[in-house]
Design an enzyme around this catalytic site. Structure first.
Site, short mmCIF file in Angstrom:
data_model
loop_
_atom_site.label_atom_id
_atom_site.label_comp_id
_atom_site.label_asym_id
_atom_site.label_seq_id
_atom_site.Cartn_x
_atom_site.Cartn_y
_atom_site.Cartn_z
N SER A 91 0.77 -1.33 0.16
CA SER A 91 0.38 0.32 -0.13
C SER A 91 0.83 1.06 -0.06
CB SER A 91 -0.87 -0.21 1.42
OG SER A 91 -0.08 0.61 2.69
N HIS A 147 -5.68 -3.88 -0.41
CA HIS A 147 -5.59 -2.83 -1.52
C HIS A 147 -5.34 -3.27 -2.78
CE1 HIS A 147 -4.54 0.04 1.37
NE2 HIS A 147 -3.36 -1.39 2.37
N LYS A 168 -11.92 -1.49 1.50
CA LYS A 168 -11.11 -0.07 0.84
C LYS A 168 -12.15 0.08 -0.14
CE LYS A 168 -7.92 -0.68 3.54
NZ LYS A 168 -7.31 0.21 5.32
N1 PLP Z 1 -3.50 -5.21 5.37
C1 PLP Z 1 -2.56 -4.22 4.71
C2 PLP Z 1 -1.82 -4.88 3.81
C3 PLP Z 1 -3.61 -2.76 5.02
O1 PLP Z 1 -2.81 -1.60 4.43
C4 PLP Z 1 -4.91 -2.18 5.70
C5 PLP Z 1 -5.02 -1.31 6.08
O2 PLP Z 1 -4.21 -0.64 5.60
C6 PLP Z 1 -5.19 -3.42 6.72
C7 PLP Z 1 -4.45 -5.40 6.52
C8 PLP Z 1 -6.29 -3.50 7.67
O3 PLP Z 1 -7.07 -3.79 7.08
P1 PLP Z 1 -8.23 -2.99 7.27
O4 PLP Z 1 -8.52 -1.40 7.47
O5 PLP Z 1 -9.90 -3.33 6.53
O6 PLP Z 1 -8.63 -3.08 9.32
#
Ligand code: PLP
Length: 426
Positions: free
Chosen positions: A191, A219, A250
């Site tokens: 990300s 992402h 997202k």
């Molecule tokens: N995994 C990654 C790679 C993330 O960037 C994020 C959050 O930005 C998450 C998991 C967590 O997801 P959530 O925002 O649904 O808690």
């Protein structure tokens, strides 16, 4: 004398401020009808319209009429909350339907929904590794904090391979006892740099050395693949992966996280995962809305096409203006500043002078010296907004005397999948 608790908290804050990484949150009020414009609320009751350029509601699904309708109807006809944990009384029909949809989306036997993508990683990785005796976890060095936490909570042996480095992963796999259970944990789209992992190469290795694969598609879901099932779908690798993890928050614009895999694995996680068992289930309106978003993006290409067009356009304009951006094949546009204080100044100036909101990204989210503005164009960032952003960035770069030129991080070059955002004429 008793312990001075407040002094400790104040000292912790002062230390962050001294390091120039004290986080200031920006208060915004999103507007369904004017996305990506939102109302910014500042100090002393000040407020104004701003264009949001850093939302992870990547496709604007959080305001999509079908998604909003599904949520409102579900809230009105069922209730706002789940009413309990899944085990006690919160095993809602809407959540079960969502899990069926997710399993089908990823071509897996079953899926399991968690409170968030974070909780999904933290809980599922730990539980899966604990279920496997003597499991060795092999984890990419750039994995998200939620995955790192899942790996730690597992309490199993772990080996960290260099980011996206299949040769290093192979070294580690080859050194392990062939009979030992192994779990390879990585993301598809990273990300912060927007680079992508060599999914097929990792799957080849997992097959060769008898390892399970766990991929975070947080992402990517909604945005890649002909049905929005993620980057693995985009590169034809979905069926090769054992566990696919994703978020509903997202690309799908809602809230919640999940994993998909075999029926046996999902049932084992359902039965053992503490972060799943001991918490109130996802609210049915959220599940209904997420399902509407998934269904919509499964059948509609226009959001993905629109996003790609606007991403490509922004990248071209930034390159022409000499604003340094990490080269990557995805929808994430990391504009490099390289200094925490300057990144904050740039963000403040964009907001104050230009009505543009882009949050600065600092350590520990990114390594020191790679502080940046992370820009995420949606299909709703019209051409005129892109022109305005590039002009504003030019003004900020001049005012703060920031270096111009294009930046290509070495790590982005490991990406093996073809770019879905080819340069102009490409
Ligand atoms: N995994 C990654 C790679 C993330 O960037 C994020 C959050 O930005 C998450 C998991 C967590 O997801 P959530 O925002 O649904 O808690």
């Amino acid at each position: 004398m008793t312990y001075d608790y407040q002094a400790t908290f104040l000292a912790a804050r002062a230390a962050l401020k001294a390091e120039k990484r004290y986080r200031v949150f920006t208060e915004i009020e999103r507007d369904c009808d004017r996305f990506p414009v939102a109302r910014w609320h500042g100090p002393n009751g000040l407020s104004r319209d701003v264009v949001v350029w850093c939302s992870n509601d990547y496709l604007g699904m959080g305001r999509h009429p079908d998604v909003v309708k599904a949520m409102v109807e579900s809230a009105r006809t069922t209730s706002v909350g789940a009413g309990g944990t899944r085990n006690i009384s919160g095993n809602s029909h809407a959540v079960i339907e969502l899990e069926k949809t997710l399993a089908e989306l990823h071509g897996k036997e079953a899926a399991l929904v968690f409170s968030s993508g974070y909780v999904a990683n933290q809980t599922a990785i730990a539980t899966i590794a604990q279920l496997l005796p003597e499991c060795l976890i092999l984890s990419d060095s750039d994995n998200h904090n939620s995955m790192i936490d899942g790996v730690r909570r597992a309490g199993r042996a772990r080996a960290i391979f260099r980011h996206n480095d299949a040769a290093h992963l192979e070294q580690l796999l080859a050194a392990a006892d062939p009979d030992r259970p192994k779990l390879v944990v990585f993301e598809s789209v990273y990300s912060m740099d927007g680079d992508v992992s060599p999914i097929h190469a990792f799957c080849d290795l997992a097959q060769k050395y008898g390892a399970l694969t766990y991929i975070d598609e947080v992402h990517a879901v909604g945005m890649y693949g002909p049905r929005g099932a993620g980057y693995a779908e985009e590169v034809g690798a979905m069926e090769r992966l054992d566990i696919i993890q994703g978020t509903l928050a997202k690309g799908y614009g809602c809230f919640g996280g999940y994993i998909a895999g075999t029926e046996a694995l999902i049932d084992a996680v359902r039965s053992h995962a503490q972060g799943f068992i001991f918490t109130t289930a996802l609210p049915p309106p959220v599940a209904a809305a997420a399902r509407a978003a998934i269904e919509h993006l499964r059948n509609s290409q226009s959001e993905r096409d629109g996003q790609r067009r606007q991403v490509r356009r922004l990248k071209e304009r930034l390159a022409a203006a000499g604003i340094p951006v990490i080269d990557n094949p995805t929808h994430i546009v990391p504009v490099m500043v390289g200094d925490a204080a300057l990144a904050k100044l740039a963000s403040d100036r964009l907001l104050d002078r230009h009505g543009i909101y882009v949050q600065p990204i600092n350590y520990p989210t990114v390594p020191r010296g790679t502080e940046r503005l992370r820009i995420t164009p949606t299909p709703f960032h019209a051409d005129a907004l892109i022109d305005q952003l590039v002009e504003a960035l030019g003004e900020v770069w001049d005012a703060l005397d920031l270096p111009r030129g294009t930046t290509v991080l070495e790590k982005a070059q490991f990406a093996t999948a073809g770019s879905v955002f080819p340069p102009a004429g490409g």
